[in-house]
Design a protein around this motif. Sequence first.
Motif: not given
Length: 128
Positions: A42-48, A97-101, A111-115
Amino acid sequence: FGLGFNKAVWESGHITPKNRDEQFLLVTLNKQGKIQAHQYHDKFEDPETFKWQSQASTTIKSKKGQAILHHEKVHLFVRKNKLENKKAAPFYYLGRVDYQSHSGEKPLDVTWQLQVRLPKSLFEHFSF
């Protein structure tokens, strides 16, 4: 959120309360001391963008897998370490967070996208 605490349920890290359209992810980033089978990546790829692995038994067709793919509201809670000053470390609530893939299964790599973009200071705190 008005939910009662049940250690066995909440320790799983992916909570899907009955009769609710919400899910909760509780993630400890530093897996030091965990057995290899529980050292999820589990990790942050970037701030979003947050990369998360489900439990090792989760398949796309399982109840948890379907909940991930067809979610309504997913709330993300993250902490860097399990302990802080020899006590359970608090989680940071990072919002929805929103599901991306996803890819694979057993575990699912999601992969989740932070709102709401992660502040720079927290992104640095959570980075290894």
